[in-house]
Design a protein around this motif. Structure first.
Motif, PDB file in Angstrom:
ATOM      1  N   SER A   1      84.366  83.724  66.316  1.00  0.00           N
ATOM      2  CA  SER A   1      84.571  83.282  67.471  1.00  0.00           C
ATOM      3  C   SER A   1      83.289  83.532  68.470  1.00  0.00           C
ATOM      4  O   SER A   1      83.179  82.732  69.504  1.00  0.00           O
ATOM      5  N   HIS A   2      82.571  84.538  68.239  1.00  0.00           N
ATOM      6  CA  HIS A   2      81.346  84.797  68.846  1.00  0.00           C
ATOM      7  C   HIS A   2      80.186  84.461  68.367  1.00  0.00           C
ATOM      8  O   HIS A   2      79.166  84.565  69.010  1.00  0.00           O
ATOM      9  N   ASN A   3      80.249  83.703  67.435  1.00  0.00           N
ATOM     10  CA  ASN A   3      78.907  82.931  66.785  1.00  0.00           C
ATOM     11  C   ASN A   3      78.137  83.867  66.396  1.00  0.00           C
ATOM     12  O   ASN A   3      76.900  83.920  66.698  1.00  0.00           O
ATOM     13  N   THR A   4      78.458  85.278  65.804  1.00  0.00           N
ATOM     14  CA  THR A   4      77.487  86.287  65.744  1.00  0.00           C
ATOM     15  C   THR A   4      76.513  86.140  64.828  1.00  0.00           C
ATOM     16  O   THR A   4      76.548  85.338  63.758  1.00  0.00           O
ATOM     17  N   ASP A   5      75.121  86.670  65.280  1.00  0.00           N
ATOM     18  CA  ASP A   5      73.979  86.301  64.455  1.00  0.00           C
ATOM     19  C   ASP A   5      73.643  87.846  63.720  1.00  0.00           C
ATOM     20  O   ASP A   5      73.281  87.658  62.446  1.00  0.00           O
ATOM     21  N   ILE A   6      74.208  88.903  64.256  1.00  0.00           N
ATOM     22  CA  ILE A   6      73.804  90.121  63.703  1.00  0.00           C
ATOM     23  C   ILE A   6      74.976  91.107  63.775  1.00  0.00           C
ATOM     24  O   ILE A   6      75.288  91.250  65.047  1.00  0.00           O
ATOM     25  N   LEU A   7      75.336  91.847  62.793  1.00  0.00           N
ATOM     26  CA  LEU A   7      76.489  92.783  63.075  1.00  0.00           C
ATOM     27  C   LEU A   7      75.929  94.103  62.723  1.00  0.00           C
ATOM     28  O   LEU A   7      75.036  94.118  61.941  1.00  0.00           O
ATOM     29  N   ILE A   8      76.081  95.057  63.860  1.00  0.00           N
ATOM     30  CA  ILE A   8      75.649  96.418  63.693  1.00  0.00           C
ATOM     31  C   ILE A   8      76.676  97.276  63.491  1.00  0.00           C
ATOM     32  O   ILE A   8      77.524  97.309  64.219  1.00  0.00           O
TER      33      ILE A   8
END
Length: 380
Positions: A70-77
């Motif tokens: 839903s947030h079109n995430t590029d990088i997960l930390i």
């Protein structure tokens, strides 16, 4: 660039909650970053739309896919204890949505447990919170790492002039869960200091959760040790704690910070106490040893036994309570001039305003790399 920072909810006032909040606030200052926080253990009112709550699963397996998409995430930390079996779902979710993944490694035993190795090797990049952790990762061939210390707000955690106190105060801060903090070992050291070394003007103050069923029974243990006149409990709420201003006052009330922990990947209270000019006595193991040796602000106590962790095929360290008591007495009697200044100077290097840029640079570096999701493990 869109980031999803996953860890203990930033409205938690302990441990990773503090780290997650500080990172969020710091990274939000960069105009090219859009930061959301997936807060595990979320409690209280949601007063920030960037703080995303958990769903039915407290480990986030039901909501992480939703938030990534839903947030079109590029990088997960992820700043979690990756060795917990309930987090084993993360690699498959990352692979499914094609996002980059930066994992922070919580390593508090040696060698790196196999269960932790298996999940960390699937992240694109690993952040080691200390040089000791980086060394342990490298020894099992996890070399795609960057060392970034945790930080501290040195404007809040600073030296204060308080009213003199008649006793010499040792302070310990930590969770009361299972045996990792080795609270009984610290009480044994205090007992030896009082009854064998005849030091009657010492007081141990302990900030922890007192009534946890998965921890020790502190009131009973203190009575059993005969330390009713020498130990003061400062109870905190489970999975929460005191505000930073209150903790700064608590640190400033102490002459020395002490820990008997069996192993730490970092040790945030240790750094916070140094920021308040309080030196430390800690076991000669893991990042605790590193902080003392690199700062020159404290002493280390000998290890009496390496404790096997059979489920993890790894070991933690049991401090010698007798040697810790001896070091406590030596510390009380020694010329400590300059040690407080060393502690403060060391902590100032790791103010969050100095730490966050290292995270930003790493994020930019990872953002321009490519990942092959067909290799069975992610990796750059």
């Amino acid at each position: 660039m869109r980031l999803l920072l996953m860890g203990t909810a930033p409205n938690q006032l302990v441990g990773y909650g503090k780290v997650v909040k500080a990172l969020y606030l710091g990274l939000k200052q960069y105009p090219d970053l859009e930061v959301k926080v997936f807060g595990l253990q979320f409690v209280g009112r949601q007063d920030n739309p960037d703080f995303l709550p958990i769903g039915d699963d407290i480990y986030g397996s039901d909501m992480l896919p939703i938030y990534l998409e839903s947030h079109n995430t590029d990088i997960l930390i992820t700043i979690v204890d990756h060795w917990v079996p309930e987090f084993q779902y993360i690699p498959e979710v990352v692979k499914k949505f094609g996002v980059k993944w930066i994992s922070q490694a919580t390593v508090n035993s040696t060698p790196v447990p196999l269960c932790l190795y298996k999940i960390l090797k699937q992240s694109h990049h690993i952040v080691a919170p200390s040089y000791w952790v980086e060394k342990e990762l490298n020894e099992v061939n996890l070399k795609n790492t960057t060392t970034i210390y945790h930080g501290v707000n040195t404007d809040i955690f600073k030296k204060k002039q308080l009213q003199p106190y008649v006793k010499f105060v040792f302070l310990a801060v930590g969770t009361n869960k299972f045996g990792q903090k080795n609270w009984l070992g610290l009480l044994k050291a205090m007992h030896y200091l009082v009854y064998n070394l005849n030091v009657n003007y010492a007081e141990l103050r302990i900030v922890t959760e007192v009534g946890r069923r998965d921890g020790i029974d502190f009131p009973h243990a203190i009575i059993q040790s005969g330390l009713q006149d020498h130990v003061v409990l400062i109870p905190m709420i489970r999975n929460n704690g005191f505000g930073e201003e209150q903790m700064a006052d608590i640190y400033n009330s102490a002459d020395c910070y002490v820990s008997s922990s069996q192993g730490e990947s970092f040790g945030l209270p240790h750094l916070e106490s140094m920021s308040c000019g309080v030196p430390a006595i800690v076991p000669d193991f893991s990042t605790m040893k590193e902080l003392v040796e690199r700062s020159g602000a404290g002493m280390t106590a000998d290890i009496i036994y390496m404790l096997p962790m059979e489920a993890h095929i790894s070991e933690q360290a049991l401090v010698d309570p007798v040697d810790m008591a001896i070091k406590m007495k030596q510390f009380m009697e020694m010329d400590r001039s300059g040690m407080s200044e060393k502690a403060r100077a060391f902590a100032e290097q790791y103010d969050w305003k100095n730490i966050v840029p290292h995270w930003y640079n790493l994020i930019k570096k990872v953002s321009v790399t490519s990942a092959n999701y067909d290799l069975g493990e992610l990796g750059v």
